[in-house]
Design a protein around this motif. Structure first.
Motif, PDB file in Angstrom:
ATOM      1  N   GLY A   1       0.800  -1.225   0.000  1.00  0.00           N
ATOM      2  CA  GLY A   1       0.000   0.000   0.000  1.00  0.00           C
ATOM      3  C   GLY A   1       0.831   1.272   0.000  1.00  0.00           C
ATOM      4  O   GLY A   1       0.288   2.375   0.061  1.00  0.00           O
ATOM      5  N   SER A   2       2.166   1.120  -0.052  1.00  0.00           N
ATOM      6  CA  SER A   2       3.016   2.305  -0.053  1.00  0.00           C
ATOM      7  C   SER A   2       3.751   2.392  -1.379  1.00  0.00           C
ATOM      8  O   SER A   2       4.104   1.367  -1.976  1.00  0.00           O
ATOM      9  N   LEU A   3       4.004   3.612  -1.823  1.00  0.00           N
ATOM     10  CA  LEU A   3       4.728   3.778  -3.081  1.00  0.00           C
ATOM     11  C   LEU A   3       6.214   3.937  -2.824  1.00  0.00           C
ATOM     12  O   LEU A   3       7.039   3.820  -3.703  1.00  0.00           O
ATOM     13  N   GLU A   4       6.520   4.236  -1.590  1.00  0.00           N
ATOM     14  CA  GLU A   4       7.907   4.500  -1.224  1.00  0.00           C
ATOM     15  C   GLU A   4       8.672   3.236  -0.876  1.00  0.00           C
ATOM     16  O   GLU A   4       8.147   2.363  -0.208  1.00  0.00           O
ATOM     17  N   SER A   5       9.922   3.167  -1.320  1.00  0.00           N
ATOM     18  CA  SER A   5      10.771   2.043  -0.920  1.00  0.00           C
ATOM     19  C   SER A   5      11.608   2.472   0.271  1.00  0.00           C
ATOM     20  O   SER A   5      11.966   3.634   0.399  1.00  0.00           O
ATOM     21  N   LYS A   6      11.898   1.516   1.101  1.00  0.00           N
ATOM     22  CA  LYS A   6      12.777   1.809   2.249  1.00  0.00           C
ATOM     23  C   LYS A   6      14.029   0.968   2.092  1.00  0.00           C
ATOM     24  O   LYS A   6      13.990  -0.103   1.489  1.00  0.00           O
ATOM     25  N   HIS A   7      15.126   1.470   2.633  1.00  0.00           N
ATOM     26  CA  HIS A   7      16.362   0.693   2.539  1.00  0.00           C
ATOM     27  C   HIS A   7      16.649   0.020   3.870  1.00  0.00           C
ATOM     28  O   HIS A   7      16.605   0.660   4.918  1.00  0.00           O
ATOM     29  N   VAL A   8      16.898  -1.276   3.790  1.00  0.00           N
ATOM     30  CA  VAL A   8      17.232  -2.006   5.019  1.00  0.00           C
ATOM     31  C   VAL A   8      18.538  -2.758   4.809  1.00  0.00           C
ATOM     32  O   VAL A   8      18.928  -3.045   3.680  1.00  0.00           O
ATOM     33  N   ASP A   9      19.183  -3.039   5.909  1.00  0.00           N
ATOM     34  CA  ASP A   9      20.437  -3.792   5.856  1.00  0.00           C
ATOM     35  C   ASP A   9      20.239  -5.067   6.683  1.00  0.00           C
ATOM     36  O   ASP A   9      20.379  -5.046   7.903  1.00  0.00           O
ATOM     37  N   VAL A  10      19.843  -6.116   5.989  1.00  0.00           N
ATOM     38  CA  VAL A  10      19.508  -7.373   6.696  1.00  0.00           C
ATOM     39  C   VAL A  10      20.291  -8.534   6.100  1.00  0.00           C
ATOM     40  O   VAL A  10      20.367  -8.669   4.873  1.00  0.00           O
ATOM     41  N   HIS A  11      20.884  -9.337   6.962  1.00  0.00           N
ATOM     42  CA  HIS A  11      21.490 -10.598   6.501  1.00  0.00           C
ATOM     43  C   HIS A  11      20.375 -11.637   6.439  1.00  0.00           C
ATOM     44  O   HIS A  11      19.610 -11.763   7.399  1.00  0.00           O
ATOM     45  N   VAL A  12      20.269 -12.339   5.317  1.00  0.00           N
ATOM     46  CA  VAL A  12      19.169 -13.295   5.176  1.00  0.00           C
ATOM     47  C   VAL A  12      19.725 -14.725   5.137  1.00  0.00           C
ATOM     48  O   VAL A  12      20.611 -15.041   4.337  1.00  0.00           O
ATOM     49  N   ILE A  13      19.194 -15.541   6.024  1.00  0.00           N
ATOM     50  CA  ILE A  13      19.568 -16.964   6.014  1.00  0.00           C
ATOM     51  C   ILE A  13      18.299 -17.759   5.729  1.00  0.00           C
ATOM     52  O   ILE A  13      17.305 -17.624   6.442  1.00  0.00           O
ATOM     53  N   GLY A  14      18.327 -18.544   4.655  1.00  0.00           N
ATOM     54  CA  GLY A  14      17.177 -19.372   4.319  1.00  0.00           C
ATOM     55  C   GLY A  14      17.473 -20.823   4.655  1.00  0.00           C
ATOM     56  O   GLY A  14      18.631 -21.236   4.669  1.00  0.00           O
ATOM     57  N   ALA A  15      16.436 -21.557   4.952  1.00  0.00           N
ATOM     58  CA  ALA A  15      16.635 -22.993   5.213  1.00  0.00           C
ATOM     59  C   ALA A  15      15.514 -23.775   4.562  1.00  0.00           C
ATOM     60  O   ALA A  15      14.379 -23.296   4.500  1.00  0.00           O
ATOM     61  N   THR A  16      15.847 -24.938   4.060  1.00  0.00           N
ATOM     62  CA  THR A  16      14.808 -25.775   3.444  1.00  0.00           C
ATOM     63  C   THR A  16      15.211 -27.246   3.465  1.00  0.00           C
ATOM     64  O   THR A  16      16.399 -27.569   3.469  1.00  0.00           O
ATOM     65  N   ASN A  17      14.190 -28.105   3.512  1.00  0.00           N
ATOM     66  CA  ASN A  17      14.493 -29.535   3.373  1.00  0.00           C
ATOM     67  C   ASN A  17      14.176 -30.002   1.951  1.00  0.00           C
ATOM     68  O   ASN A  17      14.267 -31.168   1.635  1.00  0.00           O
ATOM     69  N   ARG A  18      13.783 -29.030   1.114  1.00  0.00           N
ATOM     70  CA  ARG A  18      13.491 -29.376  -0.292  1.00  0.00           C
ATOM     71  C   ARG A  18      14.747 -29.212  -1.138  1.00  0.00           C
ATOM     72  O   ARG A  18      15.677 -28.494  -0.766  1.00  0.00           O
ATOM     73  N   ASP A  19      14.728 -29.859  -2.295  1.00  0.00           N
ATOM     74  CA  ASP A  19      15.834 -29.680  -3.229  1.00  0.00           C
ATOM     75  C   ASP A  19      15.490 -28.437  -4.063  1.00  0.00           C
ATOM     76  O   ASP A  19      14.769 -28.517  -5.066  1.00  0.00           O
ATOM     77  N   LEU A  20      16.001 -27.281  -3.615  1.00  0.00           N
ATOM     78  CA  LEU A  20      15.614 -26.022  -4.263  1.00  0.00           C
ATOM     79  C   LEU A  20      16.157 -25.912  -5.683  1.00  0.00           C
ATOM     80  O   LEU A  20      15.552 -25.295  -6.547  1.00  0.00           O
TER      81      LEU A  20
END
Lengths: 470, 69
Positions: free
Chosen positions: A271-290
């Motif tokens: 619902g917003s037109l504005e982008s915000k900048h974030v500094d996040v380290h992302v760790i994903g996990a899965t038991n599927r063969d991605l």
């Protein structure tokens, strides 16, 4: 403390003989339980969990050899010593054949009995010492809550130490129960952001339509029900680490936005037109063969390649069985402390069972089985019996390899499985955890809802068939 | 085994048990008491008498044999 002393069960129809054995064994620091008849003793042996049984060969209600047979059926590794006033070659041979530790003649030779009881006590001490060594070794091989001396685990720990200070995104793959979240937390704790936030989102638990709002937030009035402006987890985790568990379950519609957030640190509230900048380290996990999912078009390949810049694969427990004794020792030590039980070891056959099990549910399953066995154990040493019982109620042992059943099928199977478990066991577990159903369900390896269903069903069974009104 | 024989066998067993208890307790007391304790001699007497009784019991003819005068 009497709980830490080895237990001797004496069975004889002669009260004076029981008094004599009791007086002698107490002097050797044994906890002594006396039983004046064989049948009653057989009924109680599974609850008493004696370390050694001294049984008279000739009793009016049952023969000592039959008691020996019955005890060995209940607890195959219990030490049984027969005593008799009428020694015969036949009964001595039969006793040895049935696995008696020794065959004593009356009047008792105290020196020989002392040697026997000392042997039993030393055996227990040896097992306890081994267990302590395993637990201490486990402590030495522990890294950020993970235990492993296997090459696979040592390599993993090295990788985390080397990479954590540098990487911004990590993809952790591995079967269910292999400890993916622990690895994610280790990356966070070893890395430069250890003092910042670590947030977890379980992607399989978020409703598809709310995903975008959950991750990126929304503006007030953005959709029906959006009465307040809400920030998403990306903004919340700014400066820290975001762990996306079960990232393979992420809806296709959200994946391009996630890619932008990971790639450029750009997030846009719904619902917003504005982008915000974030500094996040992302760790994903899965038991599927991605990789396969990306190749098959079920997962965006650009997102897969972005997340998978650093892919860490966790080995299943069956491929690193050398870690099982250490893990077991650590789990027993934890459970003993938490449940306030005097547990200090595990028998060799019980350990062998754990060593050979398939462990489709990996470490989580091993931990649950050990915890359940600790709860069932009345003595100080986990035996084959408790491990077998705990494995029987382990959903994965019965249901087979992970992921082969749907949620509904699984719930059904859980129901069937539980119907074979006696009410007394459920009640006992509930009693031990002070009626806490969440904890009881966890120890039974089932969901809380399944436990409620089960209790409800039992209550109906106990109330008898419903009566129609006349 | 004949009926009187069986009864005798049970009697022997019970008697041996009782003597075994007397012997056992006396032995434990002898092990525990100080060597200079005056009661040792009395207990030693109990122990010896029980041991003699046990030997007498063993010398009794077994069932089937007739007792010799």
């Amino acid at each position: 403390m009497s709980e830490n002393r080895p237990t001797l069960l004496a069975i004889d129809d002669e009260p004076g003989m029981l008094a004599l054995v009791e007086r002698f064994a107490r002097g050797l620091n044994f906890n002594v339980i006396c039983h004046p008849e064989g049948r009653g003793a057989i009924e109680h042996v599974s609850q008493l969990h004696p370390d050694v049984v001294l049984v008279d060969l000739q009793m009016p209600d049952v023969n000592g050899l039959d008691v020996l047979k019955a005890i060995r059926e209940v607890d195959p590794h219990c030490n049984v010593v027969l005593m008799t006033g009428h020694a015969s070659v036949d009964s001595a041979i039969e006793a040895v054949r049935l696995g008696a530790l020794d065959y004593l003649t009356k009047p008792l030779d105290f020196d020989r009995l002392r040697d026997l009881l000392t042997t039993v006590e030393k055996g227990i001490e040896r097992r306890e010492a081994l267990m302590k060594i395993d637990a201490d070794v486990a402590h030495q091989f522990e890294f950020q809550g993970m235990i492993g001396r296997s090459a696979a685990m040592q390599d993993l720990f090295d990788s985390i130490r080397r990479l954590a200070p540098h990487v911004r995104t990590v993809l952790i793959t591995g079967e269910t129960g292999t400890g993916k979240e622990l690895v994610a937390r280790a990356f966070h704790k070893v890395g430069p952001r250890r003092d910042r936030r670590f947030l977890t989102v379980n992607c399989s638990a978020v409703v598809d339509t709310l995903f975008e709002s959950e991750l990126f937030g929304h503006q007030r009035g953005a959709f029906t029900g959006a009465t307040e402006t809400k920030i998403g987890v990306f903004e919340h985790a700014d400066g820290g680490t975001l762990f996306l568990d079960e990232v393979g379950e992420l809806p296709m519609s959200v994946q391009p936005k996630l890619l932008r957030a990971v790639e450029y640190g750009e997030v846009q509230r719904v619902g917003s037109l504005e982008s915000k900048h974030v500094d996040v380290h992302v760790i994903g996990a899965t038991n599927r063969d991605l990789r396969a999912a990306a190749a098959g078009g079920q997962f965006r390949s650009d997102l897969y390649y972005r997340l998978g810049i650093m892919e860490i694969h966790l080995a299943p427990l069956r491929d690193r069985r050398e870690d099982i004794p250490l893990l077991t020792a650590a789990f027993i030590r934890d459970a003993a402390k938490r449940l306030n039980r005097p547990l200090s070891g595990i028998s060799i056959p019980a350990e062998r069972l754990l060593q050979q099990a398939p462990w489709d549910g990996n470490i989580r399953e091993l931990r649950n089985v050990v915890e359940r066995a600790c709860l069932l154990c009345e003595g100080r040493m986990l035996s084959e019996r408790e491990i077998t019982a705990a494995m029987k109620t382990s959903p994965r042992m019965v249901f087979g390899p992970s992921g082969s059943e749907t949620g509904a099928e699984r719930a059904e199977l859980e129901g069937d499985l539980l119907s074979t478990v006696q009410r007394t066991q459920i009640d006992r577990i509930l009693k031990r955890v002070g009626g806490n159903k969440t904890q009881a369900a966890r120890l039974l390896g089932i969901s809380r809802r399944s436990l409620y269903r089960w209790i409800d069903r039992l209550d109906r069974v106990e109330a008898g068939p419903s009566r129609s009104e006349d | 085994m004949t009926e009187p024989g069986a009864a005798l066998g049970k009697w022997r067993h019970d008697m041996k048990n009782q003597l075994g208890i007397i012997l056992g307790f006396a032995e434990l007391l002898l092990q525990e008491l100080d060597p200079a304790d005056a009661r040792r001699a009395d207990i030693q007497e109990i122990h010896s008498a029980a041991k003699r009784a046990m030997e007498l019991l063993a010398s009794l003819p077994s069932s089937g044999e007739s007792a010799k005068p």
